[in-house]
Design a protein around this motif. Structure first.
Motif, PDB file in Angstrom:
ATOM      1  N   ASP A 738       0.814  -1.216   0.000  1.00 13.28           N
ATOM      2  CA  ASP A 738       0.000   0.000   0.000  1.00 13.28           C
ATOM      3  C   ASP A 738       0.846   1.263   0.000  1.00 13.28           C
ATOM      4  O   ASP A 738       0.521   2.259  -0.637  1.00 13.28           O
ATOM      5  CB  ASP A 738      -0.918   0.007   1.233  1.00 13.28           C
ATOM      6  CG  ASP A 738      -1.962  -1.099   1.175  1.00 13.28           C
ATOM      7  OD1 ASP A 738      -2.144  -1.670   0.073  1.00 13.28           O
ATOM      8  OD2 ASP A 738      -2.575  -1.400   2.213  1.00 13.28           O
ATOM      9  N   ALA A 741       2.119   2.241  -3.621  1.00 14.33           N
ATOM     10  CA  ALA A 741       1.206   2.502  -4.728  1.00 14.33           C
ATOM     11  C   ALA A 741       1.390   3.927  -5.235  1.00 14.33           C
ATOM     12  O   ALA A 741       1.419   4.872  -4.468  1.00 14.33           O
ATOM     13  CB  ALA A 741      -0.222   2.272  -4.290  1.00 14.33           C
ATOM     14  N   SER A 742       1.517   4.062  -6.549  1.00 17.62           N
ATOM     15  CA  SER A 742       1.728   5.373  -7.146  1.00 17.62           C
ATOM     16  C   SER A 742       1.138   5.373  -8.547  1.00 17.62           C
ATOM     17  O   SER A 742       1.480   4.522  -9.379  1.00 17.62           O
ATOM     18  CB  SER A 742       3.225   5.690  -7.214  1.00 17.62           C
ATOM     19  OG  SER A 742       3.444   6.937  -7.858  1.00 17.62           O
ATOM     20  N   GLU A 743       0.222   6.299  -8.800  1.00 13.39           N
ATOM     21  CA  GLU A 743      -0.401   6.353 -10.125  1.00 13.39           C
ATOM     22  C   GLU A 743       0.605   6.792 -11.188  1.00 13.39           C
ATOM     23  O   GLU A 743       1.538   7.528 -10.919  1.00 13.39           O
ATOM     24  CB  GLU A 743      -1.589   7.320 -10.111  1.00 13.39           C
ATOM     25  CG  GLU A 743      -2.780   6.823  -9.321  1.00 13.39           C
ATOM     26  CD  GLU A 743      -4.013   7.694  -9.508  1.00 13.39           C
ATOM     27  OE1 GLU A 743      -3.914   8.679 -10.279  1.00 13.39           O
ATOM     28  OE2 GLU A 743      -5.051   7.391  -8.911  1.00 13.39           O
ATOM     29  N   GLN A 747       3.731  -1.298 -11.704  1.00 15.22           N
ATOM     30  CA  GLN A 747       4.636  -1.868 -10.715  1.00 15.22           C
ATOM     31  C   GLN A 747       4.399  -3.367 -10.575  1.00 15.22           C
ATOM     32  O   GLN A 747       3.256  -3.811 -10.486  1.00 15.22           O
ATOM     33  CB  GLN A 747       4.445  -1.190  -9.350  1.00 15.22           C
ATOM     34  CG  GLN A 747       4.752   0.308  -9.365  1.00 15.22           C
ATOM     35  CD  GLN A 747       4.635   0.896  -7.973  1.00 15.22           C
ATOM     36  OE1 GLN A 747       5.584   0.831  -7.183  1.00 15.22           O
ATOM     37  NE2 GLN A 747       3.483   1.451  -7.662  1.00 15.22           N
ATOM     38  N   LEU A 762       0.270  -3.511  -9.960  1.00 11.34           N
ATOM     39  CA  LEU A 762      -0.503  -2.271  -9.932  1.00 11.34           C
ATOM     40  C   LEU A 762      -0.269  -1.555 -11.252  1.00 11.34           C
ATOM     41  O   LEU A 762       0.872  -1.281 -11.617  1.00 11.34           O
ATOM     42  CB  LEU A 762      -0.048  -1.364  -8.779  1.00 11.34           C
ATOM     43  CG  LEU A 762      -0.240  -1.894  -7.349  1.00 11.34           C
ATOM     44  CD1 LEU A 762       0.281  -0.877  -6.353  1.00 11.34           C
ATOM     45  CD2 LEU A 762      -1.699  -2.186  -7.086  1.00 11.34           C
ATOM     46  N   GLU A 764      -1.106   1.769 -14.028  1.00  8.41           N
ATOM     47  CA  GLU A 764      -0.897   3.195 -13.865  1.00  8.41           C
ATOM     48  C   GLU A 764      -2.065   3.876 -13.159  1.00  8.41           C
ATOM     49  O   GLU A 764      -1.944   5.011 -12.684  1.00  8.41           O
ATOM     50  CB  GLU A 764      -0.633   3.845 -15.221  1.00  8.41           C
ATOM     51  CG  GLU A 764      -1.838   4.015 -16.109  1.00  8.41           C
ATOM     52  CD  GLU A 764      -2.282   2.698 -16.751  1.00  8.41           C
ATOM     53  OE1 GLU A 764      -1.546   1.695 -16.614  1.00  8.41           O
ATOM     54  OE2 GLU A 764      -3.346   2.660 -17.366  1.00  8.41           O
ATOM     55  N   ASN A 766      -3.485   2.252 -10.567  1.00  2.40           N
ATOM     56  CA  ASN A 766      -3.494   1.482  -9.323  1.00  2.40           C
ATOM     57  C   ASN A 766      -4.562   0.395  -9.291  1.00  2.40           C
ATOM     58  O   ASN A 766      -5.002  -0.030  -8.223  1.00  2.40           O
ATOM     59  CB  ASN A 766      -3.645   2.396  -8.094  1.00  2.40           C
ATOM     60  CG  ASN A 766      -2.330   3.071  -7.715  1.00  2.40           C
ATOM     61  OD1 ASN A 766      -1.258   2.597  -8.085  1.00  2.40           O
ATOM     62  ND2 ASN A 766      -2.410   4.171  -6.982  1.00  2.40           N
ATOM     63  N   VAL A 768      -5.587  -3.453  -9.563  1.00  2.00           N
ATOM     64  CA  VAL A 768      -4.810  -4.557  -9.016  1.00  2.00           C
ATOM     65  C   VAL A 768      -5.039  -5.846  -9.791  1.00  2.00           C
ATOM     66  O   VAL A 768      -6.166  -6.178 -10.163  1.00  2.00           O
ATOM     67  CB  VAL A 768      -5.175  -4.792  -7.534  1.00  2.00           C
ATOM     68  CG1 VAL A 768      -4.393  -5.973  -6.957  1.00  2.00           C
ATOM     69  CG2 VAL A 768      -4.912  -3.531  -6.720  1.00  2.00           C
TER      70      VAL A 768
END
Length: 851
Positions: A738, A741-743, A747, A762, A764, A766, A768
């Motif tokens: 958590d 998480a980065s828009e 990742q 994740l 772009e 976020n 899942v």
């Protein structure tokens, strides 16, 4: 001395002069000028004469004595230039003799006939000298062409036939496909323009099998002097194996000159029917010459072909091909018997007289003559009928010769390379294939243009087949009802291409479209204009090199939304939009592809024209796969690649984006970089991700349903096993993720387990995706994905309608002192359960930290 030698010499001189006179009779002044002066320009080499080039150029004809017209020209030439022409040395001159052959001087000669000239030369000329002499001949061909006369020169080594040498196969030279049969044609039709007389003519036909022995006797007893004659050899060595290669050559020639080829192909069939007692025409003509038969018919090579073929077809009861061959003969002669001749020259038109006698014997009436004489006005219906007749006759001859070869267990005498070239040319011309544009007018009629062409679309669930129907009438009910369509096809692009490349559709043609939901007349006119600009009707013939090589696309057009245009329903509410962010392949919230149909139109290196149609949401990917599949990795880049777009909206943007995509894919396919065996291109299409894989031998397409498939597809070592994807709403992420998480970036988080490893993704936004208990090599996956993104011009982001230019970030969840921690991915962080340990590279570290 042989008792008949003196008499034979007189007859040969008389026959040769008769043929010269007939070649000149009823021909225009330009032809007479070329035919008369060519020997002068080959004997002399002067800056003021045609054919001149700097340097030492082989010239000079043995035993050349100018005739009256040539002597007059030379006198005027010397007086006008105030210089005498240098005499030739007393040494042997390089050119043994100059001869016209073929239809020249026969009843088959016409105002449109070309000139085939054999230049027989001494064997001691080296390759460099032959190249220079060939260049001089090319200049003379250009001079004759400037006067409107087509001349083809052939350099013939005087030992070519005696030593079984062959020329280089091209549009005029038969290469290795003909040997004795070519010599047969030369002997029966040759006209000596200058140089030595042909020795073969004085050898009796019944001495052909011991030709060399008889010739030696003539020289030994002093009947003849060896250096006064040219000896190309006898005709006794004809093998049955030559028939097959010869028939291929005639079929090859029939592509451009079908009327002449039918007669020659049937002559070969006649020879095979007579085998092993085949009597070559040249021997029959020589027998008549020795017997003193010198009437108009007996020694005319073209008439004798007709006579021999007629006897054969009557013997086997083939009246259909007999009627066809008579019509071919009539059309080749080009004397319009249905039309009165205003002025008959003093010497009379001997060709017309012969043709009159023949057509009377055949029982032809005025109606038949008028139809044939009106050939230049034949339109598509009659031309197609004539083409089918010609093709049927040629194929029947070919099948008969195949049966002859099998019956006699014959091999082919021609070289494998020449056979390969000929068969590929025949395949390209005659083979009917889906989407191929069949050309129906091989010099049958000069103009097939139509004033009106109507294209009618019949939808599904009607009495007639769904698709497009072409009529050469105006778009009125009375004009269409009761008429058969010229052509039918499921797709409009094929009908338009067929009309254009066969010459029906010209700039003056009025076009009409009926019953089409998407294609109206204005759109059709734009399509036709685009084709005309980018696809010339006439292109150079395919070279032997091209025919011997794999087929390659030369000119390519992608025709977009001609029949199915998704943009017609767009922007009805006039909502603003950002062109810079608009994806034409996956547009809007519905991720709709704005390309509803793609038609391919291309011409290849064998000069075939093909069309293909693709429709629906996957039309783009199907068209790309087809194009790329027709390009082998070592092919040349196409000479032109065009995208024609006919959308109601966003036409320029769709055209530009597709042009960029096609160009990039072609470059990837034809790249010479062999260090990247797994080149890859991803495409987001209608909300789905597709991968194009550029492999060594082919291009494959794979639909990528999720991120693991997407990244696994471009990895050398695919992830093994079936990953488990949690259903929407059930995604569970370790809490440690958590905080990362980065828009705006994708990742990947890897977590080792006893059963393999888990992957948490994740995107772009976020969103899942979770994959549990996966098997495979994480390191190779990461390296290949990073390499792909680092080298890609357009870095593709999976699962989004927009394009993101950040590289993926890879991290590893590790346990330290009972607590979870996220560290940048590197090889040392991979457990032995999931992959072998290898040293991390600087590139891996840089890529894993790139945003």
């Amino acid at each position: 001395m042989h008792p008949n030698i003196t008499l034979l010499k007189q007859r040969l001189d008389a026959l040769n002069q008769l043929r010269i006179d007939r070649a000149m009779a009823n021909m225009g002044s330009a032809f007479q000028q070329v035919y008369t002066l060519l020997p002068i320009f080959l004997h002399y080499h002067h800056p003021k004469m045609p054919g001149y080039q700097d340097g030492i150029v082989p010239h000079g004809i043995c035993a050349y004595i100018p005739n009256e017209a040539q002597a007059l020209y030379l006198t005027d030439f010397c007086r006008m230039n105030d210089i005498p022409l240098a005499p030739h040395s007393t040494q042997a001159l390089p050119i043994t003799g100059v001869y016209s052959m073929g239809s020249t001087s026969s009843v088959g000669q016409s105002q449109s006939s070309d000139l085939d000239i054999w230049i027989c030369h001494q064997s001691w000329l080296n390759s460099n000298e032959l190249t220079i002499l060939q260049a001089k001949c090319l200049l003379l061909e250009q001079w004759a062409a400037s006067l409107g006369i087509e001349v083809n020169f052939f350099l013939i080594d005087e030992n070519r036939f005696r030593q079984n040498l062959s020329g280089k196969l091209d549009s005029e030279d038969c290469g290795s496909t003909l040997h004795i049969l070519l010599l047969d044609e030369f002997y029966r039709s040759a006209v000596r323009l200058a140089g030595k007389p042909i020795l073969w003519n004085v050898v009796p036909a019944d001495r052909e099998m011991d030709y060399e022995e008889y010739v030696s006797e003539l020289f030994a007893d002093g009947s003849l002097k060896r250096d006064e004659w040219i000896d190309l050899g006898g005709l006794g060595a004809l093998s049955a194996e030559e028939y097959f290669g010869a028939s291929l050559w005639q079929l090859y020639k029939s592509i451009d000159s079908p009327y002449k080829a039918v007669l020659k192909t049937l002559l070969l069939e006649t020879y095979s029917w007579e085998y092993p007692q085949s009597q070559l025409l040249a021997l029959e003509i020589k027998r008549r010459l020795h017997n003193g038969e010198l009437d108009s018919f007996s020694l005319d090579a073209y008439y004798m072909m007709l006579e021999r073929v007629t006897t054969y077809l009557q013997a086997i009861g083939d009246d259909v091909r007999l009627d066809l061959v008579r019509r071919c003969f009539y059309l080749k002669v080009c004397e319009r018997l249905s039309e009165p001749v205003a002025v008959i020259p003093v010497q009379g038109n001997w060709r017309r007289e012969i043709l009159n006698q023949l057509t009377n014997d055949w029982g032809w009436g005025s109606e038949c003559l008028e139809i044939l004489d009106n050939r230049e006005n034949w339109k598509i219906e009659r031309v197609r009928e004539a083409n089918n007749e010609l093709l049927d006759a040629l194929m029947q001859s070919y099948r008969n010769l195949i049966r002859f070869a099998r019956r006699n267990n014959l091999s082919v005498s021609a070289s494998p390379q020449d056979i390969g070239v000929l068969t590929r040319k025949l395949y390209a011309a005659f083979e009917a294939l889906p989407g191929k544009v069949t050309l129906v007018n091989p010099q049958i009629s000069p103009d097939l243009s139509e004033k009106n062409l109507t294209f009618i679309q019949v939808p599904i669930d009607r009495a007639n087949r769904a698709g497009w129907y072409l009529y050469n009438q105006a778009a009125t009910v009375d004009a269409i009802i009761g008429h058969q369509p010229l052509e039918y096809n499921r797709y409009l692009s094929k009908l338009v291409a067929w009309s254009y490349f066969n010459g029906l559709l010209t700039p003056e043609t009025q076009l009409h479209v009926k019953n089409s939901q998407y294609c109206h007349t204005e759109k059709l006119q734009a399509f036709v204009a685009d084709i005309a600009r980018h696809f010339p009707l006439r292109v150079p013939a395919s070279t032997p090199k091209a025919l011997y090589s794999p087929c390659e696309i030369r000119h390519l057009a992608l025709i977009v939304n001609l029949e199915n245009d998704p943009t017609e329903s767009l922007f009805q509410d006039a909502q603003p939009f950002d062109l810079g962010k608009l994806d034409v392949f996956s547009f809007g919230k519905q991720e709709q592809c704005l390309i509803g149909s793609v038609d391919l139109l291309y011409r290849n290196s064998w000069n075939e024209v093909r069309t293909l149609h693709f429709s629906g949401s996957q039309a783009v990917i199907e068209a790309l796969k087809t194009i790329l599949g027709k390009m082998h990795q070592d092919a040349e880049q196409p000479e032109s690649v065009e995208v024609f777009c006919y959308s109601q909206h966003l036409r320029g943007l769709i055209q530009t984006r597709l042009q960029q995509l096609v160009s990039e894919c072609i470059s990837l396919r034809l790249s010479s970089n062999r260090q990247e065996p797994n080149r890859f291109k991803a495409l987001r299409l209608s909300g789905q991700t597709w991968g194009l894989f550029f492999e060594r031998l082919s291009v494959s397409v794979q639909k990528l349903e999720n991120a693991v498939e997407f990244y696994g597809a471009i990895s050398n070592n695919k992830l093994n096993g079936i990953p488990i994807q949690l259903k929407t709403g059930e995604e569970h992420l370790p809490e440690i993720i958590d905080g990362s998480a980065s828009e705006g970036i994708i990742q990947f988080f890897f977590e080792d387990t006893e059963k393999g490893f888990n992957i948490y993704i994740l995107d772009e936004l976020n969103r899942v995706e979770v994959y549990l208990n996966c098997q495979g090599c994480i390191e190779e996956l990461v390296c290949d994905v990073s390499r792909f993104y680092a080298s890609s011009h357009e870095r593709f982001t999976y699962g989004s309608g927009s394009v993101n230019f950040n590289l993926p970030q890879f991290s590893q969840i590790v346990q330290e002192n009972g607590e979870s921690r996220i560290v940048p991915f590197n090889s040392n962080s991979i457990s032995p359960l999931s992959a072998p340990t290898v040293p991390v590279t600087k590139k891996d570290i840089i890529l894993s930290h790139t945003f």
